[in-house]
Scaffold this motif. Structure first.
Motif, mmCIF file in Angstrom:
data_model
loop_
_atom_site.group_PDB
_atom_site.id
_atom_site.type_symbol
_atom_site.label_atom_id
_atom_site.label_comp_id
_atom_site.label_asym_id
_atom_site.label_seq_id
_atom_site.Cartn_x
_atom_site.Cartn_y
_atom_site.Cartn_z
ATOM 1 N N ASP A 62 59.598 30.167 31.609
ATOM 2 C CA ASP A 62 59.637 29.681 30.300
ATOM 3 C C ASP A 62 58.306 29.629 29.309
ATOM 4 O OD1 ASP A 62 62.563 28.973 30.354
ATOM 5 O OD2 ASP A 62 62.115 27.106 31.516
ATOM 6 N N ALA A 63 57.251 29.893 30.208
ATOM 7 C CA ALA A 63 55.761 29.862 29.688
ATOM 8 C C ALA A 63 55.039 30.773 30.518
ATOM 9 C CB ALA A 63 55.314 28.506 30.084
ATOM 10 N N PRO A 64 54.152 31.238 30.037
ATOM 11 C CA PRO A 64 53.088 32.173 30.784
ATOM 12 C C PRO A 64 52.771 31.625 32.231
ATOM 13 C CG PRO A 64 52.178 32.078 28.640
ATOM 14 C CD PRO A 64 53.601 31.032 28.847
ATOM 15 N N LEU A 65 53.037 32.707 33.220
ATOM 16 C CA LEU A 65 52.627 32.157 34.598
ATOM 17 C C LEU A 65 51.189 32.897 34.973
ATOM 18 C CD1 LEU A 65 54.778 31.573 37.445
ATOM 19 C CD2 LEU A 65 52.797 33.053 37.747
ATOM 20 N N LEU A 66 50.218 32.204 35.367
ATOM 21 C CA LEU A 66 49.019 32.406 35.857
ATOM 22 C C LEU A 66 48.815 32.105 37.402
ATOM 23 C CD1 LEU A 66 46.436 32.096 32.753
ATOM 24 C CD2 LEU A 66 47.045 34.216 33.987
ATOM 25 N N MET A 67 48.225 32.976 38.044
ATOM 26 C CA MET A 67 48.088 32.561 39.527
ATOM 27 C C MET A 67 46.839 33.206 39.970
ATOM 28 S SD MET A 67 48.796 35.453 41.581
ATOM 29 C CE MET A 67 49.162 34.682 43.109
ATOM 30 N N THR A 68 46.171 32.959 40.994
ATOM 31 C CA THR A 68 45.258 33.644 41.827
ATOM 32 C C THR A 68 45.306 33.474 43.089
ATOM 33 O OG1 THR A 68 42.751 33.993 41.844
ATOM 34 C CG2 THR A 68 43.574 31.783 41.777
ATOM 35 N N ALA A 69 45.005 34.541 43.937
ATOM 36 C CA ALA A 69 45.087 34.574 45.271
ATOM 37 C C ALA A 69 44.011 35.429 45.799
ATOM 38 C CB ALA A 69 46.367 34.947 45.762
ATOM 39 N N GLN A 70 43.595 35.400 47.094
ATOM 40 C CA GLN A 70 42.737 36.193 47.613
ATOM 41 C C GLN A 70 43.362 36.566 48.941
ATOM 42 O OE1 GLN A 70 38.198 35.494 48.277
ATOM 43 N NE2 GLN A 70 38.876 35.533 50.394
ATOM 44 N N GLY A 71 43.391 37.945 49.547
ATOM 45 C CA GLY A 71 44.036 38.264 50.775
ATOM 46 C C GLY A 71 43.301 39.568 51.236
ATOM 47 N N THR A 72 43.707 39.899 52.367
ATOM 48 C CA THR A 72 43.158 41.303 53.155
ATOM 49 C C THR A 72 44.215 42.087 52.819
ATOM 50 O OG1 THR A 72 42.135 40.046 54.971
ATOM 51 C CG2 THR A 72 42.781 42.562 55.339
ATOM 52 N N PHE A 84 40.289 45.443 53.397
ATOM 53 C CA PHE A 84 39.344 44.990 52.740
ATOM 54 C C PHE A 84 39.753 43.706 52.098
ATOM 55 C CE2 PHE A 84 41.592 47.878 50.550
ATOM 56 C CZ PHE A 84 42.057 47.395 48.985
ATOM 57 N N THR A 85 38.703 42.853 51.413
ATOM 58 C CA THR A 85 39.439 41.559 50.837
ATOM 59 C C THR A 85 39.279 41.797 49.380
ATOM 60 O OG1 THR A 85 37.956 40.557 52.597
ATOM 61 C CG2 THR A 85 38.889 39.244 50.666
ATOM 62 N N MET A 86 40.489 41.202 48.741
ATOM 63 C CA MET A 86 40.846 41.572 47.362
ATOM 64 C C MET A 86 41.101 39.985 46.892
ATOM 65 S SD MET A 86 43.421 43.785 45.029
ATOM 66 C CE MET A 86 42.766 45.378 45.701
ATOM 67 N N ARG A 87 40.393 39.624 45.573
ATOM 68 C CA ARG A 87 40.593 38.539 44.938
ATOM 69 C C ARG A 87 41.558 38.977 43.561
ATOM 70 N NH1 ARG A 87 41.679 33.028 44.646
ATOM 71 N NH2 ARG A 87 40.156 32.724 46.070
ATOM 72 N N GLU A 88 42.569 38.390 43.398
ATOM 73 C CA GLU A 88 43.324 38.721 42.124
ATOM 74 C C GLU A 88 43.695 37.758 41.171
ATOM 75 O OE1 GLU A 88 46.598 41.718 42.055
ATOM 76 O OE2 GLU A 88 45.865 42.599 44.237
ATOM 77 N N ILE A 89 43.997 37.923 39.971
ATOM 78 C CA ILE A 89 44.354 37.019 38.940
ATOM 79 C C ILE A 89 45.434 37.701 38.327
ATOM 80 C CG2 ILE A 89 44.042 35.606 36.981
ATOM 81 C CD1 ILE A 89 40.823 36.115 37.474
ATOM 82 N N VAL A 90 46.607 37.204 38.217
ATOM 83 C CA VAL A 90 48.075 37.824 37.971
ATOM 84 C C VAL A 90 48.600 36.961 36.683
ATOM 85 C CG1 VAL A 90 50.108 38.591 38.765
ATOM 86 C CG2 VAL A 90 48.274 38.763 40.132
ATOM 87 N N CYS A 91 49.033 37.743 35.890
ATOM 88 C CA CYS A 91 49.623 37.048 34.715
ATOM 89 C C CYS A 91 50.922 37.822 34.494
ATOM 90 C CB CYS A 91 48.866 37.275 33.337
ATOM 91 S SG CYS A 91 49.787 36.648 31.953
ATOM 92 N N LEU A 92 52.121 36.789 34.183
ATOM 93 C CA LEU A 92 53.184 37.056 34.088
ATOM 94 C C LEU A 92 53.600 36.261 32.681
ATOM 95 C CD1 LEU A 92 55.366 36.778 37.259
ATOM 96 C CD2 LEU A 92 55.229 38.906 35.806
ATOM 97 N N GLY A 93 54.078 37.205 31.606
ATOM 98 C CA GLY A 93 54.078 36.499 30.472
ATOM 99 C C GLY A 93 54.693 37.514 29.233
ATOM 100 N N ALA A 94 54.418 37.192 28.110
ATOM 101 C CA ALA A 94 54.269 37.824 27.058
ATOM 102 C C ALA A 94 53.268 39.100 26.759
ATOM 103 C CB ALA A 94 54.640 37.334 25.504
ATOM 104 N N GLU A 95 53.283 40.214 26.006
ATOM 105 C CA GLU A 95 52.332 41.234 25.931
ATOM 106 C C GLU A 95 51.060 40.418 25.662
ATOM 107 O OE1 GLU A 95 51.186 44.966 23.409
ATOM 108 O OE2 GLU A 95 53.281 44.205 23.449
ATOM 109 N N TRP A 96 50.996 39.716 24.723
ATOM 110 C CA TRP A 96 49.855 38.852 24.397
ATOM 111 C C TRP A 96 48.998 38.132 25.338
ATOM 112 C CZ3 TRP A 96 46.006 39.234 21.034
ATOM 113 C CH2 TRP A 96 45.169 38.071 20.879
ATOM 114 N N ASP A 97 49.903 37.442 26.274
ATOM 115 C CA ASP A 97 49.283 36.489 27.664
ATOM 116 C C ASP A 97 48.510 37.604 28.379
ATOM 117 O OD1 ASP A 97 50.775 34.403 26.331
ATOM 118 O OD2 ASP A 97 52.479 35.024 27.269
#
Length: 302
Positions: free
Chosen positions: A126-136, A154-167
């Motif tokens: 119902d609204a933009p979803l933002l999350m972050t996680a770090q993993g191997t 290797f270690t990766m930190r990610e920020i992920v967005c699910l939402g509309a194109e503008w988000d």
């Protein structure tokens, strides 16, 4: 790399699998803290990344027509007592165990974000979803494997967005700004370049051309003294690819767009070491300042 190995600060278990010790561990931890702070400035929604990803999730993500050349899988020994006894009594138990491992039951994650989409599969947001996680993450790049630069694990930190194109566009624009600013604080000379993924199957290679034409993937690139590039962060617009693949919808019924900002922690470490050397006294003031804000990471010292 030679100086790190000679001092014992870095040692190799296998091509692309390495360990660190000494002051460089403290430097790595401080870079990790800085990247975590950058991600949390974008979203407080932090996840603990799963240490495996199912074959079903990778299949749904069309991974096997995209990057199967990287995949690493996990299996285990049989619980059969006779088999285990045979291994234990073998002249080379290690070799015997390796030959006895069963079929892979799970894959080791090649990226953090796949499990994010699986967690929201067949749902409406119902609204933009933002999350972050770090993993191997695990990517087997064959003869190109090398410590810190193209590691198998290797270690990766990610920020992920699910939402509309503008988000998604908003996240990626902010990600470019914040990552470039952090690199400058660490004294790194970088540039933003248009890039594309190394898709494997002929049916998927057109996506690489489309990425470049539409500018869907950019990388924050550091250059070695010989001019060779090293991507230390990437900014990826997936459009509706994962929304369609995992049936993630917006409130209006259309597929969600997605995008991610990704940081390779060991590559940031390598870029700082190449720029400033292996002597802690020569490391950038920004690292020392960040350490003062994070006393749990310990003092810098050999």
């Amino acid at each position: 790399m030679r100086r790190l190995r000679e001092s014992g600060s870095l040692w190799d278990v296998a091509p692309g699998i390495s360990g660190l010790r000494g002051s460089v561990v403290t430097l790595r931890r401080q870079i990790e803290d800085a990247l975590t702070d950058l991600a949390r400035a974008e979203t407080p929604n932090e996840w603990f990344a799963p240490t495996g990803v199912s074959f079903e999730t990778l299949e749904r993500a069309k991974y096997f027509s995209s990057f199967p050349q990287w995949l690493t899988t996990a299996s285990h020994l049989s619980g059969d007592e006779a088999t285990l006894q045979a291994i234990a009594s073998s002249e080379s138990p290690g070799r015997s165990a390796r030959a006895t491992c069963g079929a892979a039951e799970i894959a080791l994650p090649p990226a953090v974000c796949y499990n994010t989409y699986a967690a929201h599969a067949d749902s409406t947001i119902d609204a933009p979803l933002l999350m972050t996680a770090q993993g191997t993450c695990w990517r087997h790049e064959g003869e190109h494997r090398s410590a810190l630069e193209r590691a198998w694990a290797f270690t990766m930190r990610e920020i992920v967005c699910l939402g509309a194109e503008w988000d998604v566009k908003t996240l990626l624009d902010r990600g470019v700004e914040r990552a470039s600013s952090l690199a400058a604080r660490f004294g790194l000379e970088t540039e933003i370049v248009v890039a594309s993924d190394p898709f494997f199957a002929p049916s998927a290679r057109g996506r690489a051309a489309l990425q470049r034409i539409k500018g869907l993937k950019h990388e924050l690139t550091f250059r070695f003294p010989d001019g060779r590039p090293l991507a230390i962060a990437s900014f990826n617009d997936h459009e509706k690819f994962f929304g369609d693949a995992f049936a993630i919808s917006l409130a209006d019924g259309t597929s969600a767009s997605s995008g991610c900002v990704a940081f390779g922690l060991e590559r940031w470490l390598l870029a700082v070491l190449v720029t400033h050397g292996v002597n802690p006294a020569d490391w950038p003031l920004a690292v020392h300042a960040h350490a003062a804000l994070h006393p749990h990471s310990g003092a810098i010292g050999i």
